[in-house]
Scaffold this active site. Structure first.
Site, PDB file in Angstrom:
ATOM      1  N   GLY A  40       0.827  -1.212   0.000  1.00 28.67           N
ATOM      2  CA  GLY A  40       0.000   0.000   0.000  1.00 28.67           C
ATOM      3  C   GLY A  40       0.854   1.251   0.000  1.00 28.67           C
ATOM      4  O   GLY A  40       0.664   2.161  -0.827  1.00 28.67           O
ATOM      5  N   ALA A  41       1.807   1.300   0.917  1.00 25.89           N
ATOM      6  CA  ALA A  41       2.673   2.483   1.026  1.00 25.89           C
ATOM      7  C   ALA A  41       3.434   2.705  -0.276  1.00 25.89           C
ATOM      8  O   ALA A  41       3.560   3.841  -0.751  1.00 25.89           O
ATOM      9  CB  ALA A  41       3.644   2.300   2.192  1.00 25.89           C
ATOM     10  N   GLU A 139      -2.604  -7.029   1.921  1.00 26.07           N
ATOM     11  CA  GLU A 139      -1.748  -7.165   3.107  1.00 26.07           C
ATOM     12  C   GLU A 139      -2.463  -6.655   4.362  1.00 26.07           C
ATOM     13  O   GLU A 139      -1.831  -6.476   5.399  1.00 26.07           O
ATOM     14  CB  GLU A 139      -0.425  -6.414   2.900  1.00 26.07           C
ATOM     15  CG  GLU A 139       0.517  -7.148   1.953  1.00 26.07           C
ATOM     16  CD  GLU A 139       1.867  -6.489   1.778  1.00 26.07           C
ATOM     17  OE1 GLU A 139       2.827  -7.192   1.448  1.00 26.07           O
ATOM     18  OE2 GLU A 139       1.971  -5.254   1.946  1.00 26.07           O
ATOM     19  N   ASN A 184      -0.398  -9.935 -10.751  1.00 25.40           N
ATOM     20  CA  ASN A 184       0.682 -10.326 -11.650  1.00 25.40           C
ATOM     21  C   ASN A 184       0.387 -11.762 -12.082  1.00 25.40           C
ATOM     22  O   ASN A 184      -0.601 -12.365 -11.649  1.00 25.40           O
ATOM     23  CB  ASN A 184       2.073 -10.132 -11.022  1.00 25.40           C
ATOM     24  CG  ASN A 184       2.319 -11.045  -9.823  1.00 25.40           C
ATOM     25  OD1 ASN A 184       1.659 -12.067  -9.654  1.00 25.40           O
ATOM     26  ND2 ASN A 184       3.275 -10.677  -8.990  1.00 25.40           N
ATOM     27  N   ASP A 246      16.750  -4.932  -9.631  1.00 26.63           N
ATOM     28  CA  ASP A 246      15.948  -5.256  -8.440  1.00 26.63           C
ATOM     29  C   ASP A 246      14.469  -5.053  -8.796  1.00 26.63           C
ATOM     30  O   ASP A 246      14.045  -3.926  -9.048  1.00 26.63           O
ATOM     31  CB  ASP A 246      16.372  -4.316  -7.295  1.00 26.63           C
ATOM     32  CG  ASP A 246      15.661  -4.615  -5.987  1.00 26.63           C
ATOM     33  OD1 ASP A 246      14.745  -5.461  -5.979  1.00 26.63           O
ATOM     34  OD2 ASP A 246      16.027  -3.999  -4.974  1.00 26.63           O
ATOM     35  N   GLY A 251       5.671  -4.048  -9.246  1.00 23.20           N
ATOM     36  CA  GLY A 251       4.213  -4.133  -9.419  1.00 23.20           C
ATOM     37  C   GLY A 251       3.520  -2.971  -8.713  1.00 23.20           C
ATOM     38  O   GLY A 251       2.528  -2.429  -9.219  1.00 23.20           O
ATOM     39  N   ASP A 252       4.033  -2.589  -7.563  1.00 24.35           N
ATOM     40  CA  ASP A 252       3.440  -1.460  -6.827  1.00 24.35           C
ATOM     41  C   ASP A 252       3.625  -0.157  -7.599  1.00 24.35           C
ATOM     42  O   ASP A 252       2.730   0.689  -7.628  1.00 24.35           O
ATOM     43  CB  ASP A 252       4.075  -1.333  -5.438  1.00 24.35           C
ATOM     44  CG  ASP A 252       3.866  -2.576  -4.592  1.00 24.35           C
ATOM     45  OD1 ASP A 252       2.840  -3.253  -4.795  1.00 24.35           O
ATOM     46  OD2 ASP A 252       4.729  -2.877  -3.744  1.00 24.35           O
ATOM     47  N   SER A 282      11.784   1.390 -12.721  1.00 21.64           N
ATOM     48  CA  SER A 282      12.062   1.075 -11.307  1.00 21.64           C
ATOM     49  C   SER A 282      12.968  -0.151 -11.159  1.00 21.64           C
ATOM     50  O   SER A 282      13.759  -0.220 -10.218  1.00 21.64           O
ATOM     51  CB  SER A 282      10.759   0.896 -10.529  1.00 21.64           C
ATOM     52  OG  SER A 282      10.282  -0.427 -10.647  1.00 21.64           O
ATOM     53  N   GLY A 287      16.382  -1.048  -4.645  1.00 20.65           N
ATOM     54  CA  GLY A 287      15.441  -0.471  -3.693  1.00 20.65           C
ATOM     55  C   GLY A 287      14.023  -0.520  -4.227  1.00 20.65           C
ATOM     56  O   GLY A 287      13.773  -0.918  -5.369  1.00 20.65           O
TER      57      GLY A 287
HETATM   58  O1  RIB Z   1       5.640  -5.363  -3.257  1.00 19.87           O
HETATM   59  C1  RIB Z   1       6.802  -5.154  -2.506  1.00 19.87           C
HETATM   60  C2  RIB Z   1       6.469  -5.032  -1.061  1.00 19.87           C
HETATM   61  O2  RIB Z   1       5.959  -6.263  -0.612  1.00 19.87           O
HETATM   62  C3  RIB Z   1       7.641  -4.739  -0.170  1.00 19.87           C
HETATM   63  O3  RIB Z   1       7.868  -3.369   0.008  1.00 19.87           O
HETATM   64  C4  RIB Z   1       7.305  -5.478   1.109  1.00 19.87           C
HETATM   65  O4  RIB Z   1       7.037  -4.625   2.178  1.00 19.87           O
HETATM   66  C5  RIB Z   1       6.121  -6.372   0.784  1.00 19.87           C
HETATM   67  O5  RIB Z   1       4.993  -5.916   1.341  1.00 19.87           O
END
Ligand code: RIB
Length: 304
Positions: A40-41, A139, A184, A246, A251-252, A282, A287
């Site tokens: 989410g973050a 999550e 995904n 990395d 996906g986020d 990304s 990171g």
């Molecule tokens: O999608 C990546 C995220 O999955 C990471 O930042 C980790 O915290 C997990 O929640």
């Protein structure tokens, strides 16, 4: 135009390693860092870095990681008025191993994310009603996800569900109530219990969801690209070729960029094309949130 992200916040503990240790084996990592994460973050930060106005509805613990997460949201100009600090609980934590190929493995401790109840989220009902789209992942408790989908439907707010990490018992009826469903390929395989080892197999699995009544299914397939299926729509967007370093949080970043652009333009295909390239950019950097480009950096990459 405001985006609400209702979801998780974690602290990520990341090791970079040539080969994952076997059971009982100890191996030295080549690199290590801690970083702000949580699906989410990450999605909220990606959208905010691109210039979106973002409300974050989440829960953190009353520990140093929770304080750090709050500061990080503020640094990224995210509205933190609905970040719940839960006493006596640890902030969510993800142990991440990244292999030389860029492939990652994640072990998740949900911590405070598990305390984000429907009641707590719906305390933010008035703020959520002022948003143009609501973004969800898995999550946080499933009952909270379902309550937010119903709330969004009742208030005619578009809702995007990223079914990550995948849960086998996700209600198809609830998924049908979402305007966008963005797994995904691995998550798609788990949800449908169907093979996903080629683009054709992925299309068949996604079509099975379409036949069950899901609206827009957008499958992110890493270096293979993105597949969008909807009633009468079949679009494939190939991924741009880069050297992956990395893939954590790629996906986020896709989802953050997609909602930022869709919110502005209402153009699904163009939003997918941009989000695909944002995620590609990304993976070229180490990171998660640190690898997300600002609007200017991304425009330079997109136009190249
Ligand atoms: O999608 C990546 C995220 O999955 C990471 O930042 C980790 O915290 C997990 O929640």
């Amino acid at each position: 135009m405001k985006i609400a992200v209702v979801g998780s916040t974690n602290i990520d503990v990341v090791s970079y390693i040539d080969k994952v240790p076997e059971g009982g084996e100890t191996r030295a990592a080549q690199n290590f860092h801690t970083a702000h994460g949580g699906k989410g973050a990450n999605q909220a930060v990606a959208a905010a870095k691109l210039g979106a106005d973002v409300l974050m509805v989440t829960a953190v613990g009353d520990d140093m990681f929770g304080k750090g997460a709050l500061e990080n949201f503020k640094l990224n100009k995210i509205d933190t008025s609905r970040v719940n600090v839960i006493a006596g609980v640890a902030t969510g934590e993800a142990t991440i191993i990244v292999e030389a190929s860029g492939q990652n493995r994640i072990l998740l401790y949900k911590g405070a994310n598990d305390k984000l109840t429907p009641e707590l989220v719906l305390q933010a009902a008035d703020d959520l009603k002022a948003c143009n789209i609501i973004v969800l992942q898995l999550e946080i408790p499933l009952e909270t996800v379902y309550a937010v989908i119903d709330f969004a439907n009742a208030n005619k707010i578009p809702v995007l569900l990223n079914p990550a990490p995948a849960v086998k018992n996700l209600s198809i009826d609830m998924a049908c109530k979402c305007d966008f469903f963005v797994p995904n390929e691995t998550e798609l395989g788990i949800l449908t219990d169907m093979p996903i080892s080629s683009r054709d197999e992925i299309k068949i699995a996604a079509t099975s969801l379409l036949n069950k009544g899901l609206k827009n299914i957008i499958v992110t397939m890493g270096s293979l690209g993105v597949l969008w299926l909807a009633n009468g729509v079949e679009e494939f967007v190939p991924a741009r070729k880069v050297q992956a370093v990395d893939s954590t949080g790629a996906g986020d970043s896709f989802i953050g960029c997609f909602v930022e652009n869709y919110g502005k333009t209402g153009d699904v295909l163009e939003s997918i094309k941009r989000a695909s390239q944002y995620a590609t950019l990304s993976v070229t950097k180490e990171g998660t949130q640190d690898s997300y480009a600002t609007a200017d950096e991304f425009e330079r990459f997109y136009k190249k």
